[in-house]
Structures are given as structure tokens and as C-alpha cells.
Design a protein around this motif. Sequence first.
Motif, mmCIF file in Angstrom:
data_model
loop_
_atom_site.group_PDB
_atom_site.id
_atom_site.type_symbol
_atom_site.label_atom_id
_atom_site.label_comp_id
_atom_site.label_asym_id
_atom_site.label_seq_id
_atom_site.Cartn_x
_atom_site.Cartn_y
_atom_site.Cartn_z
ATOM 1 N N THR A 128 0.819 -1.230 0.000
ATOM 2 C CA THR A 128 0.000 0.000 0.000
ATOM 3 C C THR A 128 0.846 1.271 0.000
ATOM 4 O O THR A 128 0.313 2.366 0.194
ATOM 5 N N TYR A 129 2.152 1.123 -0.193
ATOM 6 C CA TYR A 129 3.078 2.264 -0.211
ATOM 7 C C TYR A 129 2.954 3.101 1.067
ATOM 8 O O TYR A 129 2.886 4.325 1.026
ATOM 9 N N THR A 130 2.928 2.405 2.185
ATOM 10 C CA THR A 130 2.880 3.065 3.485
ATOM 11 C C THR A 130 4.284 3.077 4.084
ATOM 12 O O THR A 130 4.883 2.012 4.293
ATOM 13 N N GLY A 131 4.818 4.258 4.327
ATOM 14 C CA GLY A 131 6.168 4.366 4.862
ATOM 15 C C GLY A 131 6.249 3.891 6.308
ATOM 16 O O GLY A 131 5.325 4.105 7.095
ATOM 17 N N ASN A 163 -1.503 0.131 11.973
ATOM 18 C CA ASN A 163 -2.278 1.295 12.443
ATOM 19 C C ASN A 163 -1.367 2.451 12.852
ATOM 20 O O ASN A 163 -1.690 3.616 12.603
ATOM 21 N N ILE A 164 -0.234 2.125 13.463
ATOM 22 C CA ILE A 164 0.698 3.179 13.887
ATOM 23 C C ILE A 164 1.275 3.916 12.688
ATOM 24 O O ILE A 164 1.415 5.143 12.699
ATOM 25 N N PHE A 165 1.597 3.166 11.616
ATOM 26 C CA PHE A 165 2.220 3.788 10.442
ATOM 27 C C PHE A 165 1.210 4.184 9.373
ATOM 28 O O PHE A 165 1.609 4.633 8.291
ATOM 29 N N PHE A 166 -0.072 4.050 9.659
ATOM 30 C CA PHE A 166 -1.089 4.447 8.686
ATOM 31 C C PHE A 166 -0.961 5.948 8.406
ATOM 32 O O PHE A 166 -0.729 6.754 9.308
ATOM 33 N N LYS A 167 -1.109 6.306 7.142
ATOM 34 C CA LYS A 167 -0.913 7.700 6.729
ATOM 35 C C LYS A 167 -1.819 8.658 7.499
ATOM 36 O O LYS A 167 -2.981 8.356 7.750
ATOM 37 N N ASN A 168 -1.221 9.801 7.863
ATOM 38 C CA ASN A 168 -1.910 10.900 8.556
ATOM 39 C C ASN A 168 -2.209 10.620 10.029
ATOM 40 O O ASN A 168 -2.864 11.432 10.691
ATOM 41 N N THR A 169 -1.757 9.486 10.555
ATOM 42 C CA THR A 169 -1.884 9.261 11.998
ATOM 43 C C THR A 169 -0.761 10.018 12.710
ATOM 44 O O THR A 169 0.295 10.277 12.112
ATOM 45 N N PRO A 170 -0.937 10.383 13.981
ATOM 46 C CA PRO A 170 0.057 11.223 14.674
ATOM 47 C C PRO A 170 1.456 10.629 14.756
ATOM 48 O O PRO A 170 2.435 11.371 14.829
ATOM 49 N N LEU A 171 1.577 9.288 14.748
ATOM 50 C CA LEU A 171 2.876 8.660 14.986
ATOM 51 C C LEU A 171 3.531 8.082 13.731
ATOM 52 O O LEU A 171 4.603 7.493 13.815
ATOM 53 N N HIS A 172 2.911 8.267 12.563
ATOM 54 C CA HIS A 172 3.397 7.550 11.379
ATOM 55 C C HIS A 172 4.745 8.063 10.870
ATOM 56 O O HIS A 172 5.462 7.337 10.178
ATOM 57 N N VAL A 220 17.346 -2.528 11.673
ATOM 58 C CA VAL A 220 16.366 -1.522 11.260
ATOM 59 C C VAL A 220 15.692 -1.944 9.952
ATOM 60 O O VAL A 220 16.362 -2.367 9.010
ATOM 61 N N ILE A 221 14.376 -1.817 9.939
ATOM 62 C CA ILE A 221 13.591 -2.116 8.746
ATOM 63 C C ILE A 221 12.979 -0.816 8.239
ATOM 64 O O ILE A 221 12.390 -0.056 9.011
ATOM 65 N N VAL A 222 13.128 -0.576 6.943
ATOM 66 C CA VAL A 222 12.554 0.627 6.322
ATOM 67 C C VAL A 222 11.617 0.202 5.207
ATOM 68 O O VAL A 222 11.990 -0.591 4.338
ATOM 69 N N VAL A 223 10.404 0.724 5.234
ATOM 70 C CA VAL A 223 9.463 0.530 4.128
ATOM 71 C C VAL A 223 9.334 1.867 3.414
ATOM 72 O O VAL A 223 8.941 2.872 4.019
ATOM 73 N N SER A 224 9.682 1.887 2.141
ATOM 74 C CA SER A 224 9.681 3.129 1.375
ATOM 75 C C SER A 224 8.267 3.529 0.981
ATOM 76 O O SER A 224 7.514 2.729 0.417
ATOM 77 N N GLU A 225 7.918 4.761 1.282
ATOM 78 C CA GLU A 225 6.597 5.292 0.938
ATOM 79 C C GLU A 225 6.505 5.602 -0.548
ATOM 80 O O GLU A 225 5.427 5.526 -1.149
ATOM 81 N N GLU A 226 7.638 5.956 -1.179
ATOM 82 C CA GLU A 226 7.645 6.324 -2.591
ATOM 83 C C GLU A 226 7.732 5.104 -3.506
ATOM 84 O O GLU A 226 7.099 5.058 -4.559
ATOM 85 N N ARG A 227 8.525 4.084 -3.094
ATOM 86 C CA ARG A 227 8.788 2.942 -3.988
ATOM 87 C C ARG A 227 8.077 1.662 -3.545
ATOM 88 O O ARG A 227 8.029 0.697 -4.307
#
Length: 266
Positions: A128-131, A163-172, A220-227
Amino acid sequence: MFQNFGIKDIIDIVLVAVLMYQLYKLVNKSGTSSAILKGIMAFVVIWILVSYVFQMRLLGTIIDKVADIGLLVLVIIFQDEIRRFLMSVGSHSAIKTIARFFTGKKGSELSDSVITPIVLACMNMAKTYTGALIVIEQEIKLSNIEETGEMIDADVSTRLIENIFFKNTPLHDGAMIIADGRIKAAGCILPVTQRADIPQYMGLRHRAAFAVSQETDAKVIVVSEERGKISFVSGGEIEVNVSPERLQALLTSSLTKSKTKSKHKE
């Protein structure tokens, strides 16, 4: 002069050469100008030649005084590199084994009940391209980083991570800290590396991942929001385009001991 030169002296020279080479690699990887280190090495060689080989007393005394002051200056200039060097020594598998033997502590291992939710969450967020930025504590405590975010102390679950990293949530936008098999905090602020060799397509999440992996032994795990791609960072090295199966293998304790190779290309 060389009549008493023996095996011990050869070993001494070899150890110094190895130490200088490792220091050079560490400084070069951190992005610090290698010209500074080359100048320091040249100064050390001249110092040895003047003071010990040719025994020039006057010039040797002047260089000795300069070296005394210069040592303090170098500690100030290279404080980050010195910390990383000591950390790399302490994070060596042999050193860890010895430390565990004397302290009686077991190594940091993730159970399947923790690994599986992390992998599933990262897989879903990539689709879902969620960073996302997930930091998994190892032997070096991350309490100071946890304090920069919101304390949670909850079981690791796929839905909670998403839910924590969902877009526009305070902690994402911040980082999530996982320690002792639990989600300790979220929305945490990480330092950002200034390394010049990081590809341009990698954003702030990747730079933060590099920084925390260099300063600690965290995974560390990184999920790219752009790619929509997953990256795994450990020890200042990154593996990009990680599949869910590969991520699960990297998070398994028996495999995370080996340093991941840098694979910047798509």
C-alpha cells in the motif's frame, strides 16, 4: 639498531597496520574526508622517523608537544568515528560471546511470534506504499531514543504496526522501537546520517536507519513510501528490495549475526 628486531616487533607492526586500516575504512564509510586521516597517518610516520629512527632530539621534542595537543583535537574531531569503532569492536561476535560468558546474559533473539507479525506488517505496508521505520533493539539499549516518542509497551501485532504507520496518523512519521519482544515506543526521533554515498532515492527514513545502525547494534527495517520496497539496515550496511522471506531470514537470530551486504541497485 635492528639487531634486536624480532618476531614480537613484526607482530607489533602488523597489528598497528591492521588497526590503521580498520580506522581508515571506518572513517571512509562514515563520509568523513579521508584527506584528514591521510594527513594524520603521514604525521605519525614522520613522528616515528624523527623521534625513533633518526633520533632528532630537537625536532622530535617539538613534534612530541604538537602530538600531545593534537591527540585531544583528534578526539574532538573524530568523536563519532571513535564511538563507532569501539562499538564495532564490542559488537564482534567473539567479544559478545566472551561478555555473555562472564555476565550470564543471553543474546537478543526474536521469537517467531514477534518476527511473523513484523514481516506480515511490512509486506502489507509495502503493497500500500505506506512508509515505516522499525528499529529492533539488540544488546545496546535504546532507552534514550524511546523517550523521544510515545511509550506504548504493547505486544507485537500486525494490525497495531499497520495502524501506527497508517498515513496521517500522529505517529506515522517517527520510528517504532521494538525491544524485549514488545513494541516499546512509536513516533520516536532518530538522528540522520550525513553520509555522502547514500543514493539520492533514499529519503530521511533510510538516512535515519543508517545513523541508528552505525551508533548502535540495532536492526532496522525501512518501508519506502515512494517505492513500496522493504530495506534492511544493520551495522551501517543496507540490503534493499528485501522480500518477505528474506526479511524473515534476516530477523532470525542465527542469520543476523552475519553482516548484510550493500545492494543499492534496483
